[in-house]
Design a protein around this motif. Structure first.
Motif, mmCIF file in Angstrom:
data_model
loop_
_atom_site.group_PDB
_atom_site.id
_atom_site.type_symbol
_atom_site.label_atom_id
_atom_site.label_comp_id
_atom_site.label_asym_id
_atom_site.label_seq_id
_atom_site.Cartn_x
_atom_site.Cartn_y
_atom_site.Cartn_z
ATOM 1 N N LEU A 10 0.875 -1.047 0.029
ATOM 2 C CA LEU A 10 -0.095 0.029 -0.089
ATOM 3 C C LEU A 10 0.884 1.336 -0.017
ATOM 4 C CD1 LEU A 10 -1.481 0.284 3.657
ATOM 5 C CD2 LEU A 10 0.648 -0.606 3.091
ATOM 6 N N GLY A 11 0.291 2.405 -0.321
ATOM 7 C CA GLY A 11 0.819 3.654 -0.417
ATOM 8 C C GLY A 11 0.892 4.104 0.963
ATOM 9 N N SER A 12 1.754 5.258 1.200
ATOM 10 C CA SER A 12 1.790 6.163 2.395
ATOM 11 C C SER A 12 1.160 7.498 2.326
ATOM 12 C CB SER A 12 3.444 6.270 2.550
ATOM 13 O OG SER A 12 3.497 6.815 3.590
ATOM 14 N N TYR A 13 -0.188 7.206 3.037
ATOM 15 C CA TYR A 13 -0.949 8.340 3.052
ATOM 16 C C TYR A 13 -1.322 8.424 4.641
ATOM 17 C CZ TYR A 13 -1.976 6.656 -1.685
ATOM 18 O OH TYR A 13 -1.917 6.157 -3.004
ATOM 19 N N ASP A 14 -1.863 9.674 4.892
ATOM 20 C CA ASP A 14 -2.348 9.948 6.207
ATOM 21 C C ASP A 14 -3.239 8.909 6.898
ATOM 22 O OD1 ASP A 14 -4.361 10.887 4.917
ATOM 23 O OD2 ASP A 14 -4.387 12.953 5.839
ATOM 24 N N ARG A 15 -3.911 8.475 6.071
ATOM 25 C CA ARG A 15 -5.070 7.625 6.437
ATOM 26 C C ARG A 15 -4.464 5.986 6.669
ATOM 27 N NH1 ARG A 15 -4.628 10.493 1.993
ATOM 28 N NH2 ARG A 15 -5.114 9.396 0.034
ATOM 29 N N HIS A 16 -3.282 5.884 5.905
ATOM 30 C CA HIS A 16 -2.637 4.653 6.450
ATOM 31 C C HIS A 16 -1.676 4.670 7.443
ATOM 32 C CE1 HIS A 16 -3.533 3.273 1.798
ATOM 33 N NE2 HIS A 16 -4.516 3.263 2.675
ATOM 34 N N ALA A 17 -1.334 5.800 7.795
ATOM 35 C CA ALA A 17 -0.261 5.907 8.920
ATOM 36 C C ALA A 17 -0.397 5.075 10.067
ATOM 37 C CB ALA A 17 -0.150 7.228 9.345
ATOM 38 N N PRO A 18 -1.647 4.822 10.573
ATOM 39 C CA PRO A 18 -1.866 4.095 11.719
ATOM 40 C C PRO A 18 -1.423 2.697 11.623
ATOM 41 C CG PRO A 18 -3.676 5.660 11.829
ATOM 42 C CD PRO A 18 -2.791 5.810 10.421
ATOM 43 N N LEU A 19 -1.735 2.078 10.337
ATOM 44 C CA LEU A 19 -1.289 0.804 9.718
ATOM 45 C C LEU A 19 0.111 0.540 9.742
ATOM 46 C CD1 LEU A 19 -3.824 0.278 6.904
ATOM 47 C CD2 LEU A 19 -4.166 -0.688 9.112
ATOM 48 N N LEU A 20 0.693 1.633 9.167
ATOM 49 C CA LEU A 20 2.441 1.551 8.907
ATOM 50 C C LEU A 20 2.939 1.596 9.926
ATOM 51 C CD1 LEU A 20 2.380 3.383 5.793
ATOM 52 C CD2 LEU A 20 2.603 0.880 5.725
ATOM 53 N N GLU A 21 2.343 2.282 11.139
ATOM 54 C CA GLU A 21 2.891 2.512 12.415
ATOM 55 C C GLU A 21 2.748 1.407 13.450
ATOM 56 O OE1 GLU A 21 2.403 7.440 12.362
ATOM 57 O OE2 GLU A 21 1.137 5.986 13.657
ATOM 58 N N GLY A 22 1.891 0.481 13.039
ATOM 59 C CA GLY A 22 1.644 -0.824 14.007
ATOM 60 C C GLY A 22 0.770 -0.638 14.814
ATOM 61 N N TYR A 33 2.958 -5.131 6.270
ATOM 62 C CA TYR A 33 2.851 -3.998 5.212
ATOM 63 C C TYR A 33 3.992 -3.816 4.543
ATOM 64 C CZ TYR A 33 -1.272 -3.291 8.048
ATOM 65 O OH TYR A 33 -2.554 -3.534 8.761
ATOM 66 N N LEU A 34 3.954 -3.619 3.161
ATOM 67 C CA LEU A 34 4.845 -3.247 2.427
ATOM 68 C C LEU A 34 4.583 -1.948 1.683
ATOM 69 C CD1 LEU A 34 5.082 -6.767 0.665
ATOM 70 C CD2 LEU A 34 6.577 -5.761 2.296
ATOM 71 N N GLU A 35 5.269 -0.912 2.022
ATOM 72 C CA GLU A 35 5.061 0.548 1.548
ATOM 73 C C GLU A 35 5.725 0.613 0.354
ATOM 74 O OE1 GLU A 35 6.142 4.923 3.316
ATOM 75 O OE2 GLU A 35 6.328 3.057 4.795
ATOM 76 N N LEU A 36 5.075 0.738 -0.818
ATOM 77 C CA LEU A 36 5.136 0.832 -2.055
ATOM 78 C C LEU A 36 4.150 1.582 -2.786
ATOM 79 C CD1 LEU A 36 5.487 -3.368 -2.891
ATOM 80 C CD2 LEU A 36 7.405 -1.425 -2.490
ATOM 81 N N ASP A 37 4.715 2.330 -3.819
ATOM 82 C CA ASP A 37 3.694 3.192 -4.586
ATOM 83 C C ASP A 37 3.906 2.571 -5.885
ATOM 84 O OD1 ASP A 37 5.953 4.366 -5.923
ATOM 85 O OD2 ASP A 37 6.279 5.977 -4.715
ATOM 86 N N PRO A 38 2.921 3.274 -7.008
ATOM 87 C CA PRO A 38 2.880 2.663 -8.278
ATOM 88 C C PRO A 38 4.198 2.719 -9.063
ATOM 89 C CG PRO A 38 0.896 3.902 -7.794
ATOM 90 C CD PRO A 38 1.729 4.007 -6.636
ATOM 91 N N GLN A 39 4.945 3.867 -8.824
ATOM 92 C CA GLN A 39 6.111 3.985 -9.526
ATOM 93 C C GLN A 39 7.070 2.838 -9.155
ATOM 94 O OE1 GLN A 39 4.541 6.727 -8.352
ATOM 95 N NE2 GLN A 39 4.015 7.097 -10.363
ATOM 96 N N GLN A 40 6.947 2.177 -8.098
ATOM 97 C CA GLN A 40 7.723 0.833 -7.858
ATOM 98 C C GLN A 40 7.045 -0.335 -8.235
ATOM 99 O OE1 GLN A 40 7.730 2.283 -3.493
ATOM 100 N NE2 GLN A 40 9.740 1.405 -3.452
ATOM 101 N N GLY A 41 6.104 -0.343 -9.260
ATOM 102 C CA GLY A 41 5.506 -1.433 -10.056
ATOM 103 C C GLY A 41 4.427 -2.005 -9.158
ATOM 104 N N PRO A 214 -13.872 11.607 -6.554
ATOM 105 C CA PRO A 214 -13.686 10.353 -7.453
ATOM 106 C C PRO A 214 -12.582 9.589 -6.746
ATOM 107 C CG PRO A 214 -13.818 12.315 -8.709
ATOM 108 C CD PRO A 214 -13.663 12.945 -7.277
ATOM 109 N N ILE A 215 -13.063 8.262 -6.904
ATOM 110 C CA ILE A 215 -12.168 7.040 -6.496
ATOM 111 C C ILE A 215 -11.131 6.829 -7.544
ATOM 112 C CG2 ILE A 215 -12.181 4.530 -5.843
ATOM 113 C CD1 ILE A 215 -15.168 5.135 -5.046
ATOM 114 N N MET A 216 -9.977 6.553 -6.909
ATOM 115 C CA MET A 216 -8.701 6.338 -7.793
ATOM 116 C C MET A 216 -8.306 4.827 -7.294
ATOM 117 S SD MET A 216 -7.712 8.709 -9.769
ATOM 118 C CE MET A 216 -9.241 9.366 -10.184
ATOM 119 N N HIS A 217 -8.133 4.170 -6.359
ATOM 120 C CA HIS A 217 -7.797 3.016 -5.974
ATOM 121 C C HIS A 217 -8.788 2.200 -5.197
ATOM 122 C CE1 HIS A 217 -3.291 4.410 -6.426
ATOM 123 N NE2 HIS A 217 -4.023 4.325 -7.708
ATOM 124 N N VAL A 218 -8.659 0.798 -5.282
ATOM 125 C CA VAL A 218 -9.404 -0.113 -4.409
ATOM 126 C C VAL A 218 -8.407 -0.796 -3.505
ATOM 127 C CG1 VAL A 218 -11.442 -0.089 -6.036
ATOM 128 C CG2 VAL A 218 -9.552 -1.781 -6.088
#
Length: 316
Positions: A10-22, A33-41, A214-218
């Motif tokens: 998943l990407g690193s957004y404010d709404r994901h911070a509690p997940l990535l922080e454990g 959790y693997l912090e990856l963005d689309p530029q990393q494929g 508008p939704i971008m990701h699921v």
């Protein structure tokens, strides 16, 4: 009983911070959790190689995957949203003052089938009267899933986005639609600017008329996992909802964000919108999803117009 272990990209957004922080735990899931963005494929690695068990995934790629019968499914969690109007850029020396001036022009995209490209082309058609076939689309040629496009689609390819950006500066490509600030804009190049003089005002008008952000990701997962663990979709939905609510609570502190007036802007957003624009769930986002499904089919990316209800597993 041991927890069920999965990997989730998943990407690193404010709404994901509690997940990535454990900070968010679940009694039945052990998530790496693997912090990856689309530029990393991220999207290609999921849909082409199933490298992760679950993944924040392009809505466009997900619709194409469902249409082509790939073994993936999704829960109605929508981690990324964008209006298209702020993501439209022009070369100021090419006579482009309004969307109608894009007719006959060349527009750069990071990929033809990515969600922002589909959304922007659909908005051009339905809100500004510019059909996609009136424009030549220029891409690096790499797509997440192979799709045979209709013959009327005009696509040119380049070797890289850097090449597209260079042509954009020169004006041989007259506009760009991309979901992240292109390099010429970040560097303040005088020949480039956003298409709309006041894109936020245009987006607010869109929001008032359409009633959604508008939704971008699921949030997608390998279908076989839910066959082995039927409670997985519900568990994924719950942890992302808990993270989103916790992230929103952090905005009570006016200095939580590095944006100086972030708290005031949130209050302004709440005045504009009488519901949570980030709300998850299927019914709350039905119109949003149906509109995108229409865009995808109209542009030849899916063979039929997918019904929004068939895209997501039921959630309590």
């Amino acid at each position: 009983m041991a927890k069920f272990k999965i990997t989730l990209a998943l990407g690193s957004y404010d709404r994901h911070a509690p997940l990535l922080e454990g900070c968010i735990d679940h009694p039945d899931l052990d998530i790496e959790y693997l912090e990856l963005d689309p530029q990393q494929g991220r999207h290609e690695r999921f849909l082409q190689h199933f490298e992760f068990d679950a993944c924040e995934l392009s809505l466009s790629s997900y619709l194409i995957a469902v249409d082509q019968g790939l073994p993936v499914h999704a829960v109605p969690i929508f981690p990324r949203r964008l209006f298209s109007q702020s993501q439209m850029y022009k070369n100021v020396n090419c006579g482009i003052r309004a969307p109608k001036d894009l007719v006959g022009k060349r527009v750069g995209l990071s990929a033809y089938q990515n969600t922002l490209g589909v959304r922007a082309r659909g908005d051009l058609t339905h809100f500004y009267g510019v059909p996609p076939e009136a424009v030549t689309w220029v891409t690096p040629g790499k797509e997440v899933i192979d799709v045979k496009l209709p013959p009327h689609v005009k696509i040119d390819t380049r070797h890289s986005m850097a090449e597209i950006e260079e042509e954009f500066i020169k004006g041989s490509i007259q506009a760009m639609f991309v979901s992240r600030l292109p390099k010429p804009v970040r560097q303040g190049h005088p020949s480039v600017a956003r298409l709309f003089d006041d894109p936020q005002a245009e987006e607010e008008r869109y929001f008032r008329e359409e009633g959604y952000f508008p939704i971008m990701h699921v949030l997608a997962y390998k279908r076989e996992l839910a066959q082995e663990h039927p409670d997985l979709p519900q568990a994924l939905y719950e942890i992302f909802e808990r993270a989103r609510r916790q992230a929103m609570q952090r905005w009570i502190d006016p200095n939580w964000s590095m944006v100086m007036w972030g708290r005031q802007e949130l209050e302004r957003q709440n005045q504009l919108c009488d519901f949570d624009p980030w709300r998850n769930g299927f019914e709350a986002n039905r119109k949003n999803l149906e509109r995108f499904s229409l865009y995808s089919h109209e542009q030849g990316l899916t063979r039929r117009r997918l019904a929004a209800a068939e895209l997501f597993v039921p959630i309590n």
